[in-house]
Scaffold this motif. Structure first.
Motif, PDB file in Angstrom:
ATOM      1  N   THR A 120       0.902  -1.208   0.076  1.00  0.00           N
ATOM      2  CA  THR A 120      -0.052  -0.042   0.003  1.00  0.00           C
ATOM      3  C   THR A 120       1.027   1.364   0.096  1.00  0.00           C
ATOM      4  O   THR A 120       0.608   2.199  -0.734  1.00  0.00           O
ATOM      5  CB  THR A 120      -0.796   0.210   1.246  1.00  0.00           C
ATOM      6  N   ALA A 121       2.139   1.397   0.586  1.00  0.00           N
ATOM      7  CA  ALA A 121       2.696   2.293   0.796  1.00  0.00           C
ATOM      8  C   ALA A 121       3.493   2.801  -0.551  1.00  0.00           C
ATOM      9  O   ALA A 121       3.618   3.577  -1.015  1.00  0.00           O
ATOM     10  CB  ALA A 121       4.066   1.996   2.005  1.00  0.00           C
ATOM     11  N   MET A 122       3.694   1.537  -1.327  1.00  0.00           N
ATOM     12  CA  MET A 122       4.367   1.568  -2.524  1.00  0.00           C
ATOM     13  C   MET A 122       3.385   2.430  -3.440  1.00  0.00           C
ATOM     14  O   MET A 122       3.871   3.565  -4.028  1.00  0.00           O
ATOM     15  CB  MET A 122       4.531   0.197  -3.059  1.00  0.00           C
ATOM     16  N   HIS A 123       2.216   1.975  -3.496  1.00  0.00           N
ATOM     17  CA  HIS A 123       1.135   2.589  -4.475  1.00  0.00           C
ATOM     18  C   HIS A 123       0.902   4.249  -3.743  1.00  0.00           C
ATOM     19  O   HIS A 123       0.714   4.987  -4.835  1.00  0.00           O
ATOM     20  CB  HIS A 123      -0.075   1.856  -4.218  1.00  0.00           C
ATOM     21  N   GLY A 124       0.975   4.324  -2.693  1.00  0.00           N
ATOM     22  CA  GLY A 124       0.465   5.603  -2.048  1.00  0.00           C
ATOM     23  C   GLY A 124       1.529   6.726  -2.657  1.00  0.00           C
ATOM     24  O   GLY A 124       1.178   7.856  -3.043  1.00  0.00           O
ATOM     25  N   HIS A 125       2.798   6.281  -2.489  1.00  0.00           N
ATOM     26  CA  HIS A 125       3.792   7.232  -2.983  1.00  0.00           C
ATOM     27  C   HIS A 125       3.769   7.726  -4.136  1.00  0.00           C
ATOM     28  O   HIS A 125       3.622   8.819  -4.670  1.00  0.00           O
ATOM     29  CB  HIS A 125       5.314   6.889  -2.443  1.00  0.00           C
ATOM     30  N   LEU A 126       3.607   6.673  -5.358  1.00  0.00           N
ATOM     31  CA  LEU A 126       3.733   7.081  -6.596  1.00  0.00           C
ATOM     32  C   LEU A 126       2.588   7.759  -7.245  1.00  0.00           C
ATOM     33  O   LEU A 126       2.338   8.520  -7.840  1.00  0.00           O
ATOM     34  CB  LEU A 126       3.956   5.785  -7.381  1.00  0.00           C
ATOM     35  N   ALA A 127       1.212   7.453  -6.392  1.00  0.00           N
ATOM     36  CA  ALA A 127       0.033   7.690  -6.780  1.00  0.00           C
ATOM     37  C   ALA A 127       0.001   9.433  -6.409  1.00  0.00           C
ATOM     38  O   ALA A 127      -0.500  10.300  -7.076  1.00  0.00           O
ATOM     39  CB  ALA A 127      -1.022   7.079  -6.156  1.00  0.00           C
ATOM     40  N   PHE A 128       0.361   9.536  -5.192  1.00  0.00           N
ATOM     41  CA  PHE A 128       0.056  11.114  -4.725  1.00  0.00           C
ATOM     42  C   PHE A 128       1.304  12.069  -5.428  1.00  0.00           C
ATOM     43  O   PHE A 128       1.181  12.894  -5.903  1.00  0.00           O
ATOM     44  CB  PHE A 128       0.477  11.065  -3.193  1.00  0.00           C
ATOM     45  N   TRP A 129       2.189  11.312  -5.702  1.00  0.00           N
ATOM     46  CA  TRP A 129       3.584  11.746  -6.566  1.00  0.00           C
ATOM     47  C   TRP A 129       2.902  12.440  -7.790  1.00  0.00           C
ATOM     48  O   TRP A 129       2.790  13.416  -8.229  1.00  0.00           O
ATOM     49  CB  TRP A 129       4.807  11.342  -6.596  1.00  0.00           C
TER      50      TRP A 129
END
Ligand code: HEM
Ligand code: HEM
Ligand SMILES: [Fe+2]
Lengths: 147, 447
Positions: B324-333
């Motif tokens: 989830t953290a992987m996805h959260g970073h690139l999505a927000f970025w």
């Protein structure tokens, strides 16, 4: 070719349609949650435990029902996993049990507060979560290969 | 810039940049804690660092959206902002609320609900703040000389974002309802109304930068935000699989959230095709790079990596892991950080009259930060997938697994250093521009 006003109607139409559906499903969910979460067992002690959980932001390290942070163990089934006795001892002084490991904050809880936290976690553990967390499906395979 | 009052956007942009730097600092604190260097534990325990990291993220993005709106709405409505002093007061109160909240986190003053940690008294201040903001841009649009789709979608996005903050302020005794309505804020923001904000800022930038006809660009804007709500509203169900809600959410959430990547694919195609079609090569090439890059990276981070764990068969194992953290970073970025940085890159030369967009500094800022963020995503991915297999699929103990994957956090920190160099260059470029100037106003500028 699609015109701008058709595009606008596509946007407005689906927005209204699916917002309505979503609200209807929300009403139905709220109807079903009390039974699925055993709301009758949500005692004052459980609610007090939730209050402790929130005011200290335990979710800033842990996940509960899979939501929160990824620094400390998932706690949905922790009572089932560890038993109350272990948790009582652990919460009295989290760092004493395994010194040198990743640290939890020492909250200096009173015994009543510890009971409240455990009551809350016990209640959480009984919620019907559609099978989360799943049993580790590769564990039998791994066991077989090392035997 | 065409109107003097647009200058107020600068305050918000500068605040964004400053809070972004602070956010990165707290990211490093957590990165080191994951490797075992939790020396700050007594002063800044992990939960304080995390609440600070994510709340600063949300505030700097909101500040960036507000700055963008103060810049865009006068131009779209063809008039000055109704009140510049109100905008300045609103800016100051935003700063006060966020600084107070962040300091409070370090003293155990918070609500303990992920992403909505801001304590209740401050929530009310947020509401007042946002009302002031919406009132200001809403009135400006209302009294304006024209209504444009870009302007209306932007205001609709900002207003509904404000309204959706309210369900997050209801308190429940049951954790299930707490979680249920927390997603009305978190999910319906990032996979709903924030996409309206993102889409309309992209639309504004593409109109300015590519020379494609406004009617064409705005038509596709409707299609994209249509796809957003078509999929994203019922897509909320992907957060209702395991929290005690009925089983039908697995089907509904799976199907509709599985369609959500279409909206982000739309954003990517939007940027790429419009910039080709226009045939006009803008002078400010780097603003176009951020604009197109935003569409593309949002598809990778939100669309592709979101889809990777959204089906219930997958999510039952990945739920609440570093995946989830992987996805959260690139999505927000990709979606929201890049759209704000695109807008700032476009607006700074307009506000200051200085053309500092050529040269190696802005170029390297773009590439280094993006490559760094992709590297960070890779590090989280390797750590997350390993965690899923060892802990969730094989049943090993949580902390034993964390130790096994801590080496990937060294990778995370290295990639984060590269990312930070990129952001450092961006900030350097921003500082070089200096302050906005009245001489930069071009009343007859292009519409
Ligand atoms: C540059 C240095 C950065 C580092 C070292 C870093 C590191 C981290 C770490 C370790 C976590 C906590 C994971 C956990 O709970 O264990 C986290 C959370 C988070 N960070 Fe960062 N971060 C950085 C920058 C950023 C940026 C630039 C963004 C946004 C564009 C961002 C967005 C987030 C989000 C959304 C979360 C919450 C994720 C979730 O709950 O799934 N971070 N970060
Ligand atoms: C720009 C848009 C997006 C952003 C900023 C974003 C960010 C995030 C963040 C921060 C979380 C963690 C939330 C929390 O636990 O409180 C999350 C969770 C999630 N996201 Fe996204 N997301 C976006 C789009 C998408 C899309 C399009 C999909 C699906 C195709 C998706 C699928 C998921 C899923 C399944 C989870 C739950 C993960 C879990 O079970 O732990 N996201 N997202
Ligand atoms: Fe979501």
């Amino acid at each position: 070719m699609l015109s701008k006003s058709q595009a606008r109607n596509f946007f407005l139409g689906f927005t209204v349609l699916f917002s309505g559906t979503f609200l209807a499903l929300t009403v139905d969910s709220i109807r079903q949650v009390p039974a699925r979460s055993h709301e009758d067992q949500m005692t004052a002690q459980v609610v007090a435990g939730k209050e402790i959980w929130e005011t200290n932001n335990c979710m800033g390290c842990h996940t509960l029902l899979g939501e929160g942070a990824y620094y400390a163990p998932e706690l949905t089934k922790v009572v089932e996993r560890r038993g109350e006795g272990y948790l009582k001892m652990f919460l009295r002084d989290p760092q004493a049990m395994y010194p040198g490991r990743r640290k939890m904050v020492q909250y200096n809880f009173t015994p009543e507060q510890i009971d409240e936290v455990i009551a809350f976690l016990t209640w959480i553990g009984k919620i019907d979560t559609n099978g989360f967390p799943a049993a580790p499906d590769l564990a039998p395979l791994a066991g077989a290969s090392t035997k | 810039m065409r109107y003097r009052s647009q200058k107020v956007a600068y305050l918000f942009f500068a605040t964004s940049i400053l809070l972004l730097s602070l956010q990165i600092l707290y990211g490093f604190i957590m990165g080191f804690a994951h490797v075992g260097y939790d020396n700050l534990h007594e002063v800044v325990p992990f939960n304080a660092a995390r609440a600070t990291h994510t709340n600063l993220l949300v505030v700097w993005l909101l500040s960036g959206f507000m700055g963008s709106a103060y810049y865009i709405i006068p131009e779209e409505a063809e008039r000055e902002l109704v009140s510049v002093p109100a905008a300045i007061v609103q800016w100051a109160s935003l700063v006060v609320v966020s600084v107070t909240a962040v300091i409070g986190f370090h003293f155990n003053w918070w609500e303990g609900r992920k992403f909505l940690e801001i304590p209740r008294p401050l929530d009310y201040l947020v509401v007042v703040n946002v009302l002031l903001f919406i009132g200001n841009i809403g009135l400006t649009a209302w009294k304006g000389r024209r209504f444009t789709t870009t302007g209306m979608v932007l205001i609709a996005g900002l207003t509904s974002a404000a309204l959706l903050y309210l369900p997050g302020m209801i308190t429940f005794d049951s954790q299930v309802y707490d979680s249920y309505f927390r997603w009305w804020v978190v999910h319906l923001w990032v996979e709903g109304v924030w996409e309206l904000i993102m889409g309309s800022i992209l639309s504004f930038l593409l109109i300015k930068l590519t020379g494609v006809d406004r009617e064409v660009i705005e038509k596709w804007l409707y299609v994209i935000v249509g796809l957003t709500f078509l999929s994203g509203i019922l897509g909320t169900g992907h957060h209702y699989y395991w929290i005690g809600t009925p089983g039908y959410w697995k089907m509904i959430g799976g199907v509709f959230s599985g369609l959500e990547p279409l909206a982000f694919l739309g954003m990517a195609l939007y940027g790429v095709t419009m910039s080709r079609r226009g045939g006009k090569r803008p002078e400010n090439r780097i603003a176009l790079a951020w604009t197109v890059g935003c569409g593309v990276m949002s598809f990778v981070g939100a669309g592709f990596l979101g889809f990777a764990h959204t089906l219930p068969q997958v999510n039952i194992y990945t739920h609440g892991t570093l995946v989830t953290a992987m996805h959260g970073h690139l999505a927000f970025w990709g979606a929201y950080a890049m759209v704000v940085l695109a807008m700032i890159s476009f607006a700074m030369p307009e506000l200051t009259g200085r053309k500092l967009y050529a040269g190696w500094v802005p170029e390297w800022a773009f590439w280094t930060s993006n490559i760094g963020m992709v590297g960070m995503t890779g590090a989280f991915a390797v750590a997350g997938i390993t965690q899923v297999y060892l802990e969730r699929k094989m049943g090993l103990d949580f902390l034993a697994v964390q130790e096994a994957i801590s080496v990937h956090f060294i990778g995370l920190i290295l990639a984060a250093c590269l990312f930070t160099v990129g952001i450092g260059l961006y900030i350097w470029n921003f500082i070089q521009y200096g302050l906005p100037k009245d001489e930069a106003i071009q009343p007859g500028g292009s519409a």
